[in-house]
Design an enzyme around this catalytic site. Structure first.
Site, PDB file in Angstrom:
ATOM      1  N   SER B 152       0.834  -1.193   0.000  1.00 21.32           N
ATOM      2  CA  SER B 152       0.000   0.000   0.000  1.00 21.32           C
ATOM      3  C   SER B 152       0.876   1.254   0.000  1.00 21.32           C
ATOM      4  O   SER B 152       1.762   1.362  -0.843  1.00 21.32           O
ATOM      5  CB  SER B 152      -0.942  -0.063   1.205  1.00 21.32           C
ATOM      6  N   ASP B 318      -8.394  -6.616  -5.134  1.00 20.66           N
ATOM      7  CA  ASP B 318      -8.055  -5.319  -4.540  1.00 20.66           C
ATOM      8  C   ASP B 318      -8.619  -4.207  -5.430  1.00 20.66           C
ATOM      9  O   ASP B 318      -8.250  -4.083  -6.588  1.00 20.66           O
ATOM     10  CB  ASP B 318      -6.519  -5.218  -4.469  1.00 20.66           C
ATOM     11  N   HIS B 351      -7.935  -5.395  -0.768  1.00 14.78           N
ATOM     12  CA  HIS B 351      -6.638  -4.753  -0.537  1.00 14.78           C
ATOM     13  C   HIS B 351      -5.931  -5.318   0.691  1.00 14.78           C
ATOM     14  O   HIS B 351      -4.722  -5.515   0.690  1.00 14.78           O
ATOM     15  CB  HIS B 351      -6.868  -3.249  -0.374  1.00 14.78           C
TER      16      HIS B 351
END
Lengths: 201, 378
Positions: B152, B318, B351
């Site tokens: 991320s 995601d 995610h």
């Protein structure tokens, strides 16, 4: 560590055509078995491109550099001559645009080694003539029908793309014949699978 | 309800940067403190150092319990002896990012006048976070990193490191990330920031001086963001339209649905451990992130002929930093002539999958690091 697997004879034959320490791209590299062999026996800088997430995962786990991607669209990204040898082992018949893929490989590397099922084999010709059916695996193949291509077709396509065949070998089951640079018609008639070593003219 | 005091941070390992830190916005920060944690041991030539970069709301406690919040390690499946990031082979360091709130200098820290910075803190970038990390490892006497790994926002830092200091990074592992924040990413974080700033307890950013905390706004920000971290199919699998402790809907605005109760919990549990201004600053840094802008929009040019080996991971479900965003990074790296591996892992966990159990991902990362370590002679 990844367990020791039996080395496929066609992989071994391909490896013999790759010079020591070469930069190699294997397109449709699957779980990386050929790349692994090339790395351990020829000390090559081995890279792979493969569509299936599952097999890319296996290839990465064995420490190989592999990109999950689609040869039909991703090869155009590679810079000119970024490799010395490009390999298309048992993959060209699953491509949507094989001519384009081969053309891209000829741009990326001055040498291309391609292996495929030879539909010029006499028994496959007979199947179509006598039974009116396409030779196996045809529709039953899990990836769908393989592009029916003969050794002659491939060499003709290669030459249109500026690639000359410098050596060819027949494969039948676990036996790989000698690499020769003549006898194409016999090869086309008698070989179950074919390995062609192509070089940019 | 959370208490109004900032987190107790005396249990943290902190290093003060010896030099002032120049920021992208043009300002300079003095006496920047970097809070960090480490596992394993450096080898003789310090060639086995891995830097772990955390995500928006993460911290330096990647592989051990956070003594301040009591929360468990966030990457216990990846970091440890015999694991992919093998602490018996590598020296693993994680820092809290610049602008964060777990001990590193950020908007909750005291400004030179003794009062918390609040919104007087300069707006920072991912580039600034990495410059702070570079100054930090230099202060530790480490010349280069064997690997920079992050998911991320941590993946943005892994990319930024490779762009900023390619000669100092042997490998970079960007996971579930993006080389540029999309309009959708910016939009979701703007909702969060507006929620915080709309809370009267935000006090124009001076809530610490006023003895308040904008907990309602921060909780809503977290709820909005959290939706983007999970996939539709995971929400359906976990909750579907299930009711929370009741047989039928209540014809009220109580948390009738399990998914509402879950989100409220996510929001409330977050405000105890995170500073609202940090949330503003760190999300802003992500919004400003666009590596390709440094090369007229051509990401490949940023990495042209880079010596760094990359391994990019994405997760199929995601939608925060979708596979396409990671594929874009990979395609740029191919065009740049970089050595890159890329794997899109089939997962329905969205995610957050990068933090969760995914055996293929663990084995692939282990294989990549191990092969790279052999090349580096570790």
């Amino acid at each position: 560590m990844v367990e020791q697997r039996t080395v496929r004879p066609d992989h071994e034959a391909i490896a013999r055509r790759v010079h020591q320490g070469a930069r190699v791209l294997d397109v449709g590299c699957g779980d990386g078995a050929l790349l692994d062999l090339l790395k351990s026996t020829r000390g090559v800088d081995a890279r792979g491109l493969e569509l299936s997430s599952e097999t890319v995962g296996i290839a990465l786990a064995r420490g190989l550099s592999v990109i999950q991607g689609d040869a039909d669209s991703d090869l155009e990204l590679f810079p000119d001559d970024s490799f010395e040898v490009a390999i298309l082992s048992q993959a060209v018949q699953q491509m949507r645009r094989p001519a384009r893929v081969l053309g891209e490989l000829a741009r990326i590397a001055p040498e291309v080694i391609v292996s495929f099922r030879n539909y010029g084999l006499w028994s496959r010709r007979l199947t179509l003539i006598r039974q009116g059916r396409m030779p196996a695996p045809g529709l039953a193949h899990e990836e769908g029908v393989l592009l029916p291509v003969t050794a002659l077709d491939m060499i003709e396509l290669a030459s249109r793309l500026g690639l000359a065949c410098v050596a060819m070998a027949p494969v039948r089951g676990s036996a790989v014949g000698e690499f020769r640079n003549k006898g194409l018609k016999r090869l086309n008639w008698g070989a179950d699978e074919v390995i062609l070593h192509l070089k940019r003219i | 309800m959370p208490d109004n005091a900032p987190p107790q941070t005396s249990a943290l390992r902190v290093l003060t940067l010896p030099e002032p830190l120049k920021l992208d916005c043009g300002e300079t920060l003095d006496h920047v403190e970097i809070a960090y944690e480490s596992w394993g041991e450096p080898n003789a030539d310090r060639s086995n150092v891995i830097l772990i970069c955390h995500a928006l709301t993460g911290d330096q406690f990647a592989a051990s319990k956070n003594p301040v919040t009591g929360r468990p390690a966030w990457w216990p499946r990846l970091i440890g002896p015999g694991l992919a990031i093998d602490t018996s082979r590598y020296y693993v360091i994680a820092t809290n990012v610049l602008g964060g709130c777990m001990g590193t200098t950020g908007p909750a820290s005291k400004a030179p006048d003794g009062q918390p910075y609040g919104t007087r803190f300069p707006v920072i970038t991912i580039g600034d976070m990495v410059r702070a990390q570079r100054a930090f490892i230099a202060a530790l006497g480490i010349d280069s990193l064997f690997s920079v790994i992050g998911g991320s926002m941590g993946g943005m830092q892994a990319l930024e490191w490779a762009a900023q200091a390619p000669e100092q990074v042997f490998t970079s592992v960007p996971i579930a990330t993006s080389a540029r924040h999309s309009a959708q990413n910016i939009a979701f974080y703007e909702v969060g920031r507006q929620a915080i700033m709309a809370d009267p307890d935000w006090c124009e950013g001076n809530y610490l001086a006023d003895g308040k905390r904008p907990s309602r706004g921060l909780a809503i920000a977290r709820m909005a963001a959290h939706i983007t971290y999970v996939s539709e199919s995971a929400l359906k699998r976990k909750f579907d339209r299930g009711l929370q402790d009741r047989e039928k809907t209540s014809f009220s605005f109580d948390a009738d649905f399990q998914v509402e109760s879950y989100l409220r919990y996510q929001g409330h549990s977050f405000v105890d451990r995170f500073d609202a201004n940090s949330y503003l600053y760190v999300t802003r840094a992500m919004d400003y992130f666009d590596l390709s802008s440094r090369s007229d929009g051509r990401l490949a040019d940023v990495f042209r002929d880079t010596p760094v080996r990359f391994c990019v991971f994405s997760f199929s479900s995601d939608w925060h930093y979708p596979p396409e965003a990671n594929r874009e990074i990979t395609r740029a790296l191919i065009a740049a002539g970089a050595e890159v591996s890329y794997l899109d892992i089939q997962s329905d966990k969205g995610h957050d999958a990068f933090l969760l159990e995914e055996p293929i991902y663990e084995k692939a990362l282990a294989g990549f690091l191990s092969a790279s370590a052999e090349l580096r002679g570790i």
